[in-house]
Write an enzyme that holds these catalytic residues in place. Sequence first.
Site, mmCIF file in Angstrom:
data_model
loop_
_atom_site.group_PDB
_atom_site.id
_atom_site.type_symbol
_atom_site.label_atom_id
_atom_site.label_comp_id
_atom_site.label_asym_id
_atom_site.label_seq_id
_atom_site.Cartn_x
_atom_site.Cartn_y
_atom_site.Cartn_z
ATOM 1 N N HIS A 158 -30.248 33.103 0.962
ATOM 2 C CA HIS A 158 -30.031 33.309 -0.479
ATOM 3 C C HIS A 158 -28.685 33.957 -0.770
ATOM 4 O O HIS A 158 -28.180 33.874 -1.894
ATOM 5 C CB HIS A 158 -31.184 34.122 -1.095
ATOM 6 N N SER A 206 -28.613 42.633 1.585
ATOM 7 C CA SER A 206 -29.237 41.388 2.052
ATOM 8 C C SER A 206 -28.499 40.810 3.248
ATOM 9 O O SER A 206 -27.278 40.628 3.221
ATOM 10 C CB SER A 206 -29.229 40.339 0.937
ATOM 11 N N ASP A 232 -35.361 31.760 4.744
ATOM 12 C CA ASP A 232 -34.265 32.509 4.115
ATOM 13 C C ASP A 232 -33.260 33.034 5.141
ATOM 14 O O ASP A 232 -32.865 34.198 5.111
ATOM 15 C CB ASP A 232 -34.832 33.670 3.292
#
Length: 232
Positions: free
Chosen positions: A83, A190, A114
């Site tokens: 992402h 992230s 992901d």
Amino acid sequence: MSERSKRTVKKRRGSTVGLPNFVPIVERYKQAVVGIEVVHEPAQTRLFPIGPLWHDGSPSYRSVNIGTGFIFDPKGHILTNEHVIHSASQVLLRFYGRKRPVHATIVGTDYVHDIAILKTHLAAPKLILRIAKPEDICVGEWVVAIGSPLGLDHSVTAGIISSKDRPLKIGDREYPKLIQTDAAINRGNSGGPLINMRGQVIGMNTAVSQSSQGIGFAISAEVLRESIDKIL
């Protein structure tokens, strides 16, 4: 109280008995962690578990996403969240100690889990972060998160593993085995590593609960290993 007892009490008061020393872990592995800046043209309206979007005010309204990645093999492959780099026009990496960002190419992605793998033109790295095995992950052990929260490269936070094998659904993705941690995770973390005191990556920081404090989630090392084999 004897002189020996007094010296013992004084020593204990001036020490951090029972608390881990994170300095060796951070100093050894920070160079294997990279900041990521992703450019999208034209701007898109998208939602991420963590990772903000903004525009630079240009007529094209170029949109930028930030995240983190880490080098995981001797060939210099870099692991991050899918992402973070989704629909990227350009992916720029910021390495520790380098003033200029480096362009990266996307080797492959695993949308379902992901996960994405990147590569640069740079020579093989001197240091890498190795991914732990499932049996190396223990609830209650100390962990360190290194990443780029709010674009602040190579920021370090610490906590413990609060739980493991947490299932969670975010958007159209279902994460089957997330590690829960109370190490601070914010926008920009992230794709960054969650590292145990043995220098092993036990998870990839991926999501944070906005409605609470001290509840962050990382994709487990087991899933990372499976996805890497699939992509490469």
